[in-house]
Scaffold this active site. Structure first.
Site, mmCIF file in Angstrom:
data_model
loop_
_atom_site.group_PDB
_atom_site.id
_atom_site.type_symbol
_atom_site.label_atom_id
_atom_site.label_comp_id
_atom_site.label_asym_id
_atom_site.label_seq_id
_atom_site.Cartn_x
_atom_site.Cartn_y
_atom_site.Cartn_z
ATOM 1 N N LYS A 37 77.802 32.721 12.352
ATOM 2 C CA LYS A 37 79.131 32.259 11.926
ATOM 3 C C LYS A 37 79.272 32.449 10.411
ATOM 4 C CE LYS A 37 77.570 27.524 11.288
ATOM 5 N NZ LYS A 37 77.234 26.300 12.003
ATOM 6 N N TYR A 272 87.609 30.322 -21.402
ATOM 7 C CA TYR A 272 88.763 29.426 -21.248
ATOM 8 C C TYR A 272 88.441 28.004 -21.675
ATOM 9 C CZ TYR A 272 91.265 32.835 -18.296
ATOM 10 O OH TYR A 272 91.918 33.914 -17.810
HETATM 11 C C1 LIG Z 1 75.856 26.057 12.213
HETATM 12 C C2 LIG Z 1 75.340 25.541 13.477
HETATM 13 C C3 LIG Z 1 73.994 25.720 13.840
HETATM 14 C C4 LIG Z 1 72.959 26.292 12.906
HETATM 15 O O1 LIG Z 1 72.464 25.294 12.055
HETATM 16 P P1 LIG Z 1 71.333 25.616 10.972
HETATM 17 O O2 LIG Z 1 70.994 24.317 10.360
HETATM 18 O O3 LIG Z 1 71.949 26.566 9.995
HETATM 19 O O4 LIG Z 1 70.210 26.254 11.719
HETATM 20 C C5 LIG Z 1 73.613 25.326 15.102
HETATM 21 N N1 LIG Z 1 74.497 24.764 15.953
HETATM 22 C C6 LIG Z 1 75.775 24.564 15.639
HETATM 23 C C7 LIG Z 1 76.698 23.936 16.618
HETATM 24 C C8 LIG Z 1 76.245 24.927 14.391
HETATM 25 O O5 LIG Z 1 77.519 24.705 14.064
#
Ligand SMILES: *Cc1c(COP(=O)(O)O)cnc(C)c1O
Length: 379
Positions: A37, A272
């Protein structure tokens, strides 16, 4: 290789190493799902998926269906799961492309049933259980009800059941995680008593994969650890004290080049707001990267970059597309010399964790917000 102004390097060797280190920890039969993701946590969705594919990973989790469709084009037989919310008007594309979606309410199940029936196909869904994170998920009290709805439908198959831990990386005390895990098992039993036995039961994120093998069940969802970063300091120190443990290598380096070098007298204000003034005469380098690219503005006057192996402090405010660093102590520098924003150069390294801490956030946010328009180069 074409040269870029500002770019991301993805180490195939490090990513492969992390995938195999994590895979070695898995309870047997647990499937490794690569969480890609947020543009693969800023690493590049396709770049990461392709490397993972070469490591025999054939299960991917994304937040939204658009990413799932991109992956489907390249990976015709992979299991692709949408973790986040899917709008009803996208259900058709999900089923047509064999994308698994996450559902957690009757409306969702009923809509999936309707769409699937129209196509004379089966909709593969993962039922998310609320166990204490108070995010997505069906409440334990409603599991039986939703199970009855599912049993009545003949076009919806619960291929997975899942939950997500609230504080598994934040607490040395696994009490709350244990409670969540037992609530999850309770939900699985309720489903089973209705004749629903999902093939995939999954709840483990990185911290759970590394610290709690009993949570692996038959699938794990690996995010941050796959990218070579620790979920938290706590997880890292716990593993260090365990000895053996698991070795992770950062996958991402972030680089830019010097756009201009200038010498300025003592007392000159930089950037800035004139927020920072040179304490003695010196040299600054202007870099073509700023908060639009994901270099957080809260790193103004405190972030550090590496130039020729020397640490150089961000001076003044980070601008939208540029920033200035103090290079007074770096010998023999030239315009277009490489600068490391995150990564290693000789003895020195700037980590995502270090920058995240300075920016008052966590590595997850810092890396996932690196602008997706910057080129990702697999090395
Ligand atoms: C992002 C996410 C993960 C991964 O978590 P990590 O701590 O990055 O391994 C797993 N399950 C869900 C539902 C997530 O949203």
């Amino acid at each position: 290789m074409k040269s870029y102004r500002t770019w991301i390097e993805i180490s195939e060797r490090a990513l492969s190493h992390n995938i195999s280190s994590l895979s070695e920890l898995l309870e047997k039969n647990a499937r490794f799902c690569a969480v890609v993701k947020a543009n693969a946590y800023g690493h590049g969705l396709l770049e990461v998926a392709q490397i993972a594919g070469r490591c025999d990973v054939n299960t991917f989790a994304v937040d939204q269906i658009d990413d799932a469709l991109i992956l489907r084009e390249r990976f015709p037989s992979a299991l692709i799961l949408v973790l986040g919310y899917t709008m009803f008007d996208r259900f058709l594309e999900a089923i047509q492309n064999d994308i698994h979606i996450t559902l957690y309410d009757k409306e969702g199940v009923e809509h999936a049933e309707k769409v699937a029936r129209g196509l004379a196909k089966t909709f593969k869904i993962h039922l998310k259980i609320e166990t204490g994170t108070s995010r997505q998920g069906v409440m334990l009290d409603d599991v039986a009800d939703i199970a009855r709805t599912i049993v009545r439908s003949n076009a919806v198959t619960v291929i997975g059941a899942s939950t997500h831990f609230a504080n598994i990386e934040d607490s040395g005390n696994p009490q709350f995680a244990t409670l969540q895990f037992s609530r999850f098992q309770e939900a699985v039993e309720i489903l089973s008593s209705h004749g629903i036995n999902p093939e995939l039961l999954h709840c483990a994120c990185s911290a759970a994969i590394i610290l709690y093998p009993e949570t692996h069940l038959n699938m794990v969802r690996a995010g941050i650890s796959m990218y070579g970063l620790w979920s938290s300091d706590l997880v890292q120190t716990t593993v260090r004290n365990l000895s053996g443990g698991c070795d992770l290598q950062p996958v991402l380096s972030w680089k830019t080049r010097i756009a201009q070098i200038k010498s300025l007298p003592m007392g000159t204000a930089v950037g800035y707001g004139l927020t920072e003034v040179l304490k003695r005469s010196g040299r600054i380098a202007v870099l073509p990267v700023g908060y639009y690219d994901g270099y957080d503005r809260s790193l103004s006057s405190c972030g550090e970059v590496l130039v020729k192996g020397y640490r150089c402090k961000v001076i003044g405010r980070v601008c939208m597309n540029m920033m200035m660093v103090d290079v007074s102590h770096v010998p023999n520098i030239q315009k277009e010399d490489e600068v490391i924003l995150i990564g290693t150069d000789g003895r020195h390294r700037v980590t995502a964790d270090e920058l995240a801490q300075k920016a008052g956030t966590i590595s997850y946010e810092l890396i996932s917000r690196i602008n997706s328009q910057l080129p990702r180069v697999v090395i």
